[in-house]
Design a protein around this motif. Structure first.
Motif, PDB file in Angstrom:
ATOM      1  N   LEU A  77       1.068  -1.103   0.343  1.00  0.00           N
ATOM      2  CA  LEU A  77      -0.042   0.437   0.333  1.00  0.00           C
ATOM      3  C   LEU A  77       0.984   1.079   0.222  1.00  0.00           C
ATOM      4  N   VAL A  78       0.319   2.019  -0.910  1.00  0.00           N
ATOM      5  CA  VAL A  78       1.373   3.458  -0.438  1.00  0.00           C
ATOM      6  C   VAL A  78       0.594   4.064  -0.393  1.00  0.00           C
ATOM      7  N   ILE A  79       0.563   5.497   0.680  1.00  0.00           N
ATOM      8  CA  ILE A  79      -0.008   6.060   0.840  1.00  0.00           C
ATOM      9  C   ILE A  79       0.657   7.366   1.098  1.00  0.00           C
ATOM     10  N   SER A  80       0.827   8.570  -0.272  1.00  0.00           N
ATOM     11  CA  SER A  80       0.958   9.685  -0.871  1.00  0.00           C
ATOM     12  C   SER A  80       0.875  11.152  -0.410  1.00  0.00           C
ATOM     13  N   HIS A  81       1.940  12.001  -0.662  1.00  0.00           N
ATOM     14  CA  HIS A  81       0.816  13.411  -0.814  1.00  0.00           C
ATOM     15  C   HIS A  81       0.301  13.650  -1.909  1.00  0.00           C
ATOM     16  N   ALA A  82       0.286  14.649  -2.690  1.00  0.00           N
ATOM     17  CA  ALA A  82      -0.265  14.430  -3.684  1.00  0.00           C
ATOM     18  C   ALA A  82       0.245  14.772  -5.146  1.00  0.00           C
ATOM     19  N   GLY A  83       1.642  14.857  -4.750  1.00  0.00           N
ATOM     20  CA  GLY A  83       2.576  15.618  -5.949  1.00  0.00           C
ATOM     21  C   GLY A  83       2.226  14.143  -6.957  1.00  0.00           C
ATOM     22  N   ALA A  84       2.366  15.259  -7.982  1.00  0.00           N
ATOM     23  CA  ALA A  84       2.231  14.009  -8.842  1.00  0.00           C
ATOM     24  C   ALA A  84       2.892  13.692  -9.802  1.00  0.00           C
ATOM     25  N   LEU A  91       1.568   4.771  -9.451  1.00  0.00           N
ATOM     26  CA  LEU A  91       0.263   4.306 -10.384  1.00  0.00           C
ATOM     27  C   LEU A  91       1.272   3.247 -11.267  1.00  0.00           C
ATOM     28  N   GLY A  92       2.602   3.787 -11.778  1.00  0.00           N
ATOM     29  CA  GLY A  92       3.428   3.124 -12.648  1.00  0.00           C
ATOM     30  C   GLY A  92       3.589   2.216 -12.548  1.00  0.00           C
ATOM     31  N   VAL A  93       3.807   1.573 -11.013  1.00  0.00           N
ATOM     32  CA  VAL A  93       3.570   0.652 -10.921  1.00  0.00           C
ATOM     33  C   VAL A  93       2.528  -0.655 -10.126  1.00  0.00           C
ATOM     34  N   GLN A  94       1.880  -0.085 -10.416  1.00  0.00           N
ATOM     35  CA  GLN A  94       0.702  -0.725 -10.413  1.00  0.00           C
ATOM     36  C   GLN A  94       0.634  -0.942  -8.724  1.00  0.00           C
ATOM     37  N   LYS A  95       0.496   0.143  -7.839  1.00  0.00           N
ATOM     38  CA  LYS A  95       0.177  -0.333  -6.048  1.00  0.00           C
ATOM     39  C   LYS A  95      -1.113   0.654  -5.992  1.00  0.00           C
ATOM     40  N   SER A  96      -1.862  -0.079  -4.813  1.00  0.00           N
ATOM     41  CA  SER A  96      -2.949   0.553  -4.530  1.00  0.00           C
ATOM     42  C   SER A  96      -2.535   1.709  -3.880  1.00  0.00           C
ATOM     43  N   LEU A  97      -3.069   3.040  -3.974  1.00  0.00           N
ATOM     44  CA  LEU A  97      -2.644   4.430  -3.386  1.00  0.00           C
ATOM     45  C   LEU A  97      -3.807   4.867  -2.848  1.00  0.00           C
ATOM     46  N   LEU A  98      -3.342   5.708  -2.175  1.00  0.00           N
ATOM     47  CA  LEU A  98      -4.067   6.623  -1.328  1.00  0.00           C
ATOM     48  C   LEU A  98      -3.348   7.551  -0.718  1.00  0.00           C
ATOM     49  N   VAL A  99      -3.811   8.780  -1.912  1.00  0.00           N
ATOM     50  CA  VAL A  99      -3.509  10.096  -1.976  1.00  0.00           C
ATOM     51  C   VAL A  99      -3.837  11.102  -0.296  1.00  0.00           C
ATOM     52  N   ASN A 121     -11.268   6.470 -10.584  1.00  0.00           N
ATOM     53  CA  ASN A 121     -10.810   5.534 -10.328  1.00  0.00           C
ATOM     54  C   ASN A 121      -9.981   4.820 -10.232  1.00  0.00           C
ATOM     55  N   HIS A 122      -8.621   5.811  -9.996  1.00  0.00           N
ATOM     56  CA  HIS A 122      -7.500   5.246 -10.478  1.00  0.00           C
ATOM     57  C   HIS A 122      -6.529   5.423  -8.275  1.00  0.00           C
ATOM     58  N   LEU A 123      -6.952   6.241  -7.568  1.00  0.00           N
ATOM     59  CA  LEU A 123      -7.177   5.828  -6.287  1.00  0.00           C
ATOM     60  C   LEU A 123      -7.841   6.417  -5.589  1.00  0.00           C
ATOM     61  N   LEU A 124      -7.135   6.400  -4.721  1.00  0.00           N
ATOM     62  CA  LEU A 124      -8.154   7.004  -3.022  1.00  0.00           C
ATOM     63  C   LEU A 124      -7.550   7.958  -3.059  1.00  0.00           C
ATOM     64  N   TYR A 125      -8.420   9.027  -2.446  1.00  0.00           N
ATOM     65  CA  TYR A 125      -7.824  10.974  -1.877  1.00  0.00           C
ATOM     66  C   TYR A 125      -8.281  10.594  -0.640  1.00  0.00           C
ATOM     67  N   ASP A 139     -11.797   0.671   0.885  1.00  0.00           N
ATOM     68  CA  ASP A 139     -11.780  -0.257  -0.906  1.00  0.00           C
ATOM     69  C   ASP A 139     -11.563  -0.045  -1.938  1.00  0.00           C
ATOM     70  N   PHE A 140     -10.551  -1.082  -1.966  1.00  0.00           N
ATOM     71  CA  PHE A 140      -9.082  -0.977  -2.988  1.00  0.00           C
ATOM     72  C   PHE A 140      -9.805  -1.237  -4.379  1.00  0.00           C
ATOM     73  N   SER A 141     -10.705  -2.526  -4.021  1.00  0.00           N
ATOM     74  CA  SER A 141     -11.202  -3.087  -5.400  1.00  0.00           C
ATOM     75  C   SER A 141     -12.235  -2.076  -6.214  1.00  0.00           C
ATOM     76  N   VAL A 142     -12.506  -1.409  -5.689  1.00  0.00           N
ATOM     77  CA  VAL A 142     -13.480  -0.487  -6.790  1.00  0.00           C
ATOM     78  C   VAL A 142     -12.794   0.398  -7.761  1.00  0.00           C
ATOM     79  N   LEU A 143     -10.891   0.590  -7.696  1.00  0.00           N
ATOM     80  CA  LEU A 143     -10.411   1.509  -8.467  1.00  0.00           C
ATOM     81  C   LEU A 143     -10.105   0.227  -9.640  1.00  0.00           C
TER      82      LEU A 143
END
Lengths: 165, 213
Positions: A77-84, A91-99, A121-125, A139-143
């Motif tokens: 799971l990756v939790i990230s700041h909103a930086g592009a 997302l490039g390495v296909q990880k579940s991402l929560l921004v 629907n590519h990430l949660l926010y 729930d990452f299954s919706v992504l």
């Protein structure tokens, strides 16, 4: 296999995110979901959590690395700041991402991309104040998987208009 | 007094001629097919960080016919040069490439007024560089550095030396609005790409082929 969460704040600092993700409620939610390892990239932040500060999780903290790609690959799971840059890399390495958005930077145009990727629907926010709750209920299954861009379409177009074909 | 009027009339004439040239140059972009001679020389403007990563992905998709490749970067940019070397040495077929540096025209968050001065300063370096390299195409994606370089390319066309095509690809980070460089170059770029549909709707002259980086 140890399930790992990787938190990244990018090139600046985002102490509020580090504080929220190491809070009692957030740690509890992560442990409940089966995570056992927390890796924090804190940038120029002032908060540097100790290895044993989160019961149930081993914590590793660092400021910067030349490339965070290895950390991203090892994470579940990756939790990230909103930086592009960080969002696209995760997302490039296909990880579940929560921004986690920084409310104090609302006018920052970098937020545009995270917001757009969320509506598609590519990430949660979420924000720092809702992080613990989001970790408990997300729930990452919706992504939808984020497919890589198609530079070959650009190349084909240029060949045609420049007369190379 | 008569001399003054004469100078003024002369200036007006030169201005009108230049304006007409500018107009003609901008209109005939689609007739310009440098690829017909077999290769296209490319001036690639690298910015810092994300800009460089995006532009290298685009260059990677281009065939070996896009050669030689001249990379131009801002002199305060430490990372890009290494990335360019790594990228070029990873290409299967080796070809000629060069790297050049010019003063940065605008730092992130630099004020407008001082941006104008530093852009003029960058222009002093950009114009001779573009005149020397004479690329067929300037490819850029938004770092401030690209504005003076595109101006140099346009000037080559206006003076009738060479028609230099300007290809601008707006960064994927821009979803709702164009970057400052994008806004400045939208009216003059020959091929202006955006990567989100809503931008295509706002800027009808732009080209949308989906995400291309």
């Amino acid at each position: 296999m140890m399930k790992t969460v990787f938190v990244t704040v990018g090139s600046t600092r985002f102490d509020e995110l580090i504080e929220s993700v190491t809070s009692e409620e957030a740690v509890e939610a992560l442990v409940k979901r089966g995570y056992s390892r927390l890796v924090l990239q804190v940038g120029h932040g002032l908060l540097l959590p100790c290895p044993d500060s989160c019961p149930g999780l081993t914590v590793k903290t660092f400021r910067f690395k030349n490339s965070i790609l290895d950390e991203l690959r090892q994470a579940d799971l990756v939790i990230s700041h909103a930086g592009a840059g960080s969002c696209l890399e995760a997302l490039g390495v296909q990880k579940s991402l929560l921004v986690v958005i920084n409310d104090r930077l609302m006018d920052n145009h970098q937020l545009e991309l995270a917001w757009k990727l969320n509506t598609e629907n590519h990430l949660l926010y979420c924000s720092c104040s809702t992080l613990a709750m989001t970790l408990a209920t997300m729930d990452f299954s919706v992504l939808i998987p984020f497919l890589p861009g198609q530079p070959q379409n650009f190349a084909k177009f240029m060949d045609t208009v420049l007369g190379l074909d | 007094m008569h001399a003054l009027w004469g100078i003024l009339a002369g200036l007006c004439l030169v201005g009108t001629v230049l304006f007409l040239r500018f107009y003609i140059v901008l209109r005939n972009g689609s007739d310009c097919k440098p690829g017909r001679k077999g290769c296209v020389s490319l001036l690639v403007v690298a910015g810092s960080g994300g800009h460089t990563a995006e532009i290298l992905r685009l260059v990677a998709s281009l065939s070996q016919s896009y050669s030689p490749r001249h990379y131009v970067l801002a002199d305060t940019d430490r990372m890009s040069e290494e990335k360019i070397h790594t990228f070029e040495s990873s290409r299967e077929e080796k070809s000629v490439f060069t790297i050049h540096r010019i003063p940065r025209s605008r730092e992130v968050r630099q004020s407008w007024s001082s941006s104008v001065i530093s852009t003029l300063y960058a222009l002093l370096y950009s114009i001779p560089l573009v005149f020397r390299l004479r690329p067929d195409v300037v490819l850029c994606n938004g770092p401030g550095t690209c504005v003076p370089l595109c101006a140099g390319g346009l000037l080559l066309g206006v003076l009738g030396v060479k028609r230099v095509l300007i290809v601008y690809v707006e960064s994927i980070c821009r979803v709702e609005s164009l970057s400052l460089s994008g806004k400045l170059l939208y009216p003059v770029a020959d091929y202006f790409f955006v990567q989100w549909e809503n931008l295509k709707a706002k800027y009808p002259r732009s080209i949308y082929l989906g995400r291309i980086v």
